[in-house]
Design a protein around this motif. Structure first.
Motif, PDB file in Angstrom:
ATOM      1  N   LEU A 375      61.353  24.664   1.730  1.00 51.47           N
ATOM      2  CA  LEU A 375      61.266  25.209   3.087  1.00 51.47           C
ATOM      3  C   LEU A 375      60.670  24.177   4.047  1.00 51.47           C
ATOM      4  N   ASP A 381      58.510  24.518   8.193  1.00 56.71           N
ATOM      5  CA  ASP A 381      57.554  25.618   8.075  1.00 56.71           C
ATOM      6  C   ASP A 381      56.729  25.442   6.815  1.00 56.71           C
ATOM      7  N   LYS A 382      55.435  25.668   6.942  1.00 59.01           N
ATOM      8  CA  LYS A 382      54.587  25.571   5.754  1.00 59.01           C
ATOM      9  C   LYS A 382      54.183  26.974   5.306  1.00 59.01           C
ATOM     10  N   ILE A 383      54.563  27.331   4.098  1.00 55.90           N
ATOM     11  CA  ILE A 383      54.082  28.589   3.547  1.00 55.90           C
ATOM     12  C   ILE A 383      53.471  28.313   2.180  1.00 55.90           C
ATOM     13  N   SER A 384      52.752  29.279   1.666  1.00 52.26           N
ATOM     14  CA  SER A 384      52.155  29.147   0.337  1.00 52.26           C
ATOM     15  C   SER A 384      52.754  30.211  -0.571  1.00 52.26           C
TER      16      SER A 384
END
Lengths: 660, 156
Positions: A375, A381-384
Motif C-alpha cells: 500500500l 498511505d501508511k497503515i499498520s
C-alpha cells in the motif's frame, strides 16, 4: 591464512555447484548415465568445501581474529566461547553462510541416501538443488562476504548484541534454517518432476520423508524461537505476529499442507498437480521469508531503497526461482495425468479441506504481512497491520480446521461415512461437553467463549486418540491383546494421532495463558511482598555482581504458596558496557505446566524496585504440544514404509545395475 | 526495540540496540481497575509509531510511554474507547491503528480470508465435479460409429 582458505573453499564450492547444476540434468535429458553419475560425488564435494569455509569462519571467531571485518563487528575477546561460536550466525554474512552450509548438507544427504531413487530423478533433483546453491554462493561472495579483512586490525571487537548472547541463539537459528532450507529438497523434487514431465505415487513417497524432516525442524525452530522470545523479552508474550515470525510461520503452514496432500498422492495417486504446486510454494515462502528479513524492506521501504544491493540481489533470486518454477509448472502441469477418483466425503476430501484452510490461513498471513508495504509503495498511505488483525482473521480460519481434524483419520479412503465417523467421535464429543459444562460451573460469569475453547481442545485431544484406541481395541479387548496390537500399528498411525493430539495440547496452553493469566506491575522495597494468584512473592534484597562481559543487578524473591516456601526467583538486569545495552534476565518458576514469571524494571534512587510478575497457567503446554508434534513427526519418519523406501519395479531395479 | 531485536534474531538479522524491558511503568497505572483494564486493552490496539510493529502496551520507547499516559488521561476525562481511538487517529493518522479500519484501501486486506476460502471452495467444487466418474460418455470414435450406424438404419 585460514580465513583466505575459507574464502577460497567457498569459491571452489561455487565452481562445483556450477558443475552440479548443469552436468547431471543434461545427463538426465540425454539419458547419459556417466553425466548423471557426476551428481553424487559433486554434491558431496560441494558440501565438503562449504563445510571447510564454514569451519574457517568459526575458527576466526574462536581465535578472535579481529582483522576479519565480520569478526570485528560481531565478536569480543571476553565473550564466553559458546557465544563466540554462536556469534558466527548471529549476523547477516555468517547466517547466510550457515544457510548455504545447510543447503549443501541436504544435497549431500540426497546423494548419500537417495540410492533408491530412479537415476534420472536423482540427477535432476541434485542439479536443481545446486541451482539454488549457485545463486546463494554468488549472493555471499558478491554482496555479503564474511571473509573480508581490515587492513589494520583493531585490538578489540564490537561484541555481539547482548540479547543474542543466550543458549537459545546457539540452537534456534540452525534448527529453523534446517527447516527453511530443508524445504528446498521438496522444491527440487517438484521441479525435477516437472522437468521430466512424469510423476507418480512413488514420487510422493520419496519426497515425503524430506518434507517431514524439514517440517520437524521448522516446528522445533519456531517453538524454540517462541519460548526464547518468551523468556528473554520480559513481558511474557510468546507470539507477536511480527512480520519476521510470520515469515517462518507461512512456510510451516504450507509444509503442513504439503505433508497432508502428499499422503493423498502417495496412497491414492490423486492431487498430483496440487502437491507439486504446494512443494513449490512452500520453498517459495522460505525464500520470501529470507528476502523479507535480509533485504531490510521490513524496517522501512526507505532503508531498502538506501542500500538496495543485497535486497535487489535476493529479489532477483526470488523472481528467478519462484517465477521460473511457476512458469515451468504452468507449462507442464496440464501434461500430468489425473489420478485416483474420490467422493467429497472421504479421507481425500478431508485432506483437501485441511489444505483449503491451511492455505487460506497462510494466504491471509501473507497478504497481512505484505499489505502495508504494498500500500505504501502504491499509494503512499501508511497503515499498520498488527496482532489484532491477525488474531481476528487467523482464529476464525483455524477453528473450523481444528473441528475437522479428528474426522480425517476416521474417514475411509475413496468414499467415507460421515455419520459413522461422527458416531465414533461420540466419546470425544461427550468429554468435550463435560469439559464445557465443568468450565461454566467453575468460572461462573466470565467470557462465554472460554469454556467452548476448552471443549474444543478436549475434543481435539480425545478425538485424535480415537482412531488408535479403536484400532488397538483398547476399550473392548483385554489389555495384553490391545498392547500387542498397539505395537503392531504402523508408526505413522501413532504419528498422526500424536501430532493431532499435540495440536489440542497446544490449544489448551494458548487458552490458559491468554485467558487466565494474571499480571502484576508494582514497585517494591526489600521486605515487601506482592501476591499473584495463590502465590506470594517477597523481595528479600538486591545484589550487584560482575559477569565475564557484563554487570548484573539482581533481585531475590522468596515465593510462598499457602505460607510455605516453594522456591526462590532471581530476576536480573545485565548491562553490557561494550554495546551500552541492558538486557533483562527473567526468572521462571515452573509449577506443573504453569509458570510464575518475573521481570525486573528500573531501580529507583530510594531503593524501590519496579517488577513485573505474571502467573501463566498451562503456559508450558504451548511448547509441549509443539514437542508432541515434533515427536509425532519423528515417529512417522521412522515408519517402515519410509525406511524401506518405495517398492521398485523389476525394470527400475535392472536399470540400477552397473553398466557393462 | 528489544522485541524486534530478539525476533529478528530468530532470523539473525540486523541487530538493534536494546533497552530495558518493562513497558507499562508502575506510576502509569490508574487506581480504578476497570479504567486501567480498558486502557490496557486500548494500548494493545495502538501502535508505537517509532517501533517495529509493536503496540504501545509492549514498547518501552518514550513515545509509547507518552501515548499510554495520553490514553489514560482521555479515559479519565470520560472519553469512550471509540473517542480515544478517534482522537489518536485524528492526531497521528491511521498508522497508529494495529487493526486497520475497513475502508476502500483496506478492503482487499480484510476480504482476503473470505476470498481465499471462497475461491478455494469454488475450485474444489469444480475439481470434484469434473472428476466425477464420467457416466459412460462416448468417445469421439464411438460417437462417429454410432452416427454411422444410425445413418445406415435411416437409409433402410
Amino acid at each position: 591464512m585460514i580465513v583466505e582458505l575459507g574464502h577460497y573453499a567457498l569459491v571452489l564450492a561455487l565452481a562445483l555447484a556450477l558443475v552440479q547444476a548443469s552436468v547431471p540434468v543434461l545427463g538426465a535429458r540425454r539419458g547419459d548415465p556417466v553425466l548423471m553419475a557426476v551428481a553424487g560425488p559433486t554434491a558431496l564435494a560441494q558440501f565438503a568445501f562449504v563445510a571447510i569455509s564454514f569451519a574457517a569462519l568459526i575458527s576466526a571467531y574462536v581465535r578472535s581474529d579481529f582483522s576479519v571485518l565480520n569478526v570485528f563487528e560481531n565478536s569480543h575477546s571476553a565473550k564466553p566461547l559458546l557465544y563466540k561460536i554462536t556469534g558466527v550466525w548471529g549476523n547477516h554474512e555468517g547466517s547466510m553462510l550457515l544457510w548455504v552450509f545447510i543447503l549443501s548438507l541436504f544435497g549431500a544427504l540426497v546423494a548419500l541416501f537417495g540410492g533408491n531413487l530412479p537415476a534420472k530423478l536423482r540427477a535432476s533433483v541434485l542439479s536443481v538443488q545446486s541451482w539454488i546453491a549457485v545463486a546463494f554462493d554468488l549472493f555471499i561472495l558478491l554482496t555479503s562476504n564474511p571473509f573480508l579483512r581490515i587492513p589494520e586490525a583493531p585490538l578489540e571487537g564490537r561484541d555481539l548484541n547482548p540479547i543474542l548472547q543466550d543458549p537459545g541463539l546457539a540452537i534456534h537459528p540452525p534448527l529453523l534454517y534446517v527447516g527453511y532450507v530443508g524445504l528446498s529438497i521438496s522444491f527440487s523434487f517438484a521441479v525435477a518432476a516437472l522437468l521430466e514431465g512424469r510423476i507418480d505415487a512413488a514420487w510422493a513417497r520419496w519426497v515425503r520423508p524430506w518434507t517431514l524432516l524439514a517440517w520437524i525442524f521448522l516446528t522445533l525452530g519456531i517453538a524454540m524461537g517462541s519460548y526464547w522470545a518468551y523468556y528473554t523479552l520480559g513481558w511474557g508474550g510468546w507470539w507477536f505476529w511480527d512480520p519476521v515470525e510470520n515469515a517462518s510461520f507461512m512456510p510451516w503452514l504450507a509444509a503442513t499442507a504439503l505433508l497432508h496432500s502428499a499422503v493423498v498422492m502417495e496412497k491414492r495417486n490423486a492431487l498430483r498437480v496440487w502437491t507439486i504446486l504446494l512443494a513449490i510454494l512452500a520453498f517459495s515462502l522460505s525464500l520470501i521469508g529470507t528476502f523479507l528479513v535480509r533485504s531490510g524492506v521490513l524496517t522501512s521501504v526507505h532503508a531498502f531503497a538506501n542500500d538496495p544491493s543485497r535486497g535487489i540481489f535476493i529479489l532477483a533470486i526470488l523472481i528467478l526461482f519462484i517465477g521460473g518454477a511457476l512458469a515451468l509448472f504452468a507449462m507442464r502441469a496440464p501434461l500430468l495425468k489425473q489420478g485416483g477418483l474420490f467422493a467429497p466425503i472421504s479421507r481425500e476430501g478431508a485432506l483437501v479441506l485441511n489444505n483449503l484452510f491451511l492455505v487460506g490461513a497462510c494466504g491471509t498471513i501473507f497478504v497481512g504481512t505484505l499489505y502495508p508495504l504494498a500500500l505504501e509503495a502504491l499509494t503512499g498511505d501508511k497503515i499498520s497491520v498488527g496482532a489484532p488483525f491477525f488474531n481476528a482473521t487467523f482464529v476464525p480460519l483455524f477453528v473450523p480446521l481444528l473441528m475437522a481434524v479428528p474426522f480425517g483419520p476416521l474417514l475411509a479412503w475413496k468414499r467415507g461415512d460421515l455419520m459413522g465417523a461422527a458416531q465414533r467421535l461420540m466419546a470425544a464429543a461427550a468429554i468435550a461437553a463435560i469439559a464445557i459444562a465443568a468450565m461454566f460451573v467453575m468460572q461462573g460469569g466470565g467470557p462465554v467463549l472460554v469454556p467452548f475453547a476448552i471443549g474444543l481442545a478436549a475434543y481435539l485431544i480425545v478425538g485424535a486418540l480415537t482412531d488408535v484406541v479403536e484400532r488397538t481395541g483398547l476399550s473392548k479387548l483385554p489389555f495384553k491383546t490391545a498392547f500387542a496390537r498397539a505395537l503392531g500399528l504402523p508408526r505413522s498411525a501413532w504419528g498422526t494421532a500424536l501430532a493431532h493430539c499435540g495440536l489440542g495440547i497446544c490449544l489448551l496452553g494458548v487458552i490458559g495463558e491468554t485467558q487466565w493469566g494474571i499480571e502484576r506491575i508494582a514497585e517494591l522495597k526489600p521486605g515487601e511482598s506482592i501476591s499473584i494468584g495463590r502465590y506470594e512473592l517477597r523481595l528479600d534484597g538486591t545484589t550487584t555482581r560482575q559477569g565475564p562481559n557484563y554487570r548484573e543487578f539482581a533481585a531475590r524473591f522468596t515465593v510462598r504458596s499457602g505460607g510455605e516456601v516453594i522456591g526462590v526467583m532471581t530476576p536480573a538486569k545485565r548491562s553490557f558496557p561494550t554495546r551500552q545495552t541492558v538486557t533483562s534476565e527473567t526468572a521462571l518458576l515452573t509449577r506443573g505446566v504453569s509458570q510464575l514469571y518475573l521481570a525486573l524494571g528500573e531501580a529507583n534512587a530510594d531503593g524501590m524496585v519496579a517488577v513485573r510478575a505474571y502467573y501463566k497457567p498451562l503456559v508450558l503446554l504451548i511448547w509441549l504440544g509443539a514437542m508432541a508434534m515434533v515427536l509425532a513427526g519423528a515417529l512417522s519418519l521412522s515408519d517402515r514404509r519410509l525406511r524401506i523406501g518405495a517398492p521398485q519395479t523389476a525394470r527400475a531395479r535392472r536399470s540400477l545395475a552397473p553398466a557393462e | 526495540m528489544v522485541r524486534r531485536a530478539v525476533i529478528l534474531a530468530l532470523f539473525i538479522a540486523a541487530l538493534l540496540p536494546a533497552g530495558a524491558a518493562v513497558a507499562v511503568q508502575p506510576d502509569e497505572i490508574l487506581s480504578d481497575p476497570a479504567l486501567e483494564a480498558r486502557a490496557r486493552a486500548l494500548s494493545r490496539e495502538l501502535r508505537c509509531m517509532v517501533c517495529q510493529n509493536q503496540s504501545i502496551d509492549d514498547s518501552d520507547a518514550p513515545l509509547a510511554h507518552d501515548l499510554r499516559v495520553l490514553v489514560r488521561e482521555r479515559l479519565q476525562t470520560g472519553d469512550s474507547d471509540r473517542q480515544v481511538i478517534d482522537f489518536l487517529t485524528a492526531r497521528y493518522g491511521e498508522f497508529v491503528l494495529l487493526r486497520p479500519r475497513f475502508s476502500l484501501h483496506t478492503a482487499v486486506l480484510w476480504l482476503t480470508p473470505a476470498a481465499f476460502l471462497a475461491i478455494g471452495a469454488f475450485m474444489i467444487f469444480v475439481f470434484l465435479r469434473r472428476r466425477r466418474p464420467a457416466e459412460a460418455k462416448l468417445t469421439a470414435a464411438e460417437e462417429a460409429r454410432l452416427s454411422e450406424i444410425l445413418k445406415r438404419d435411416s437409409q433402410h
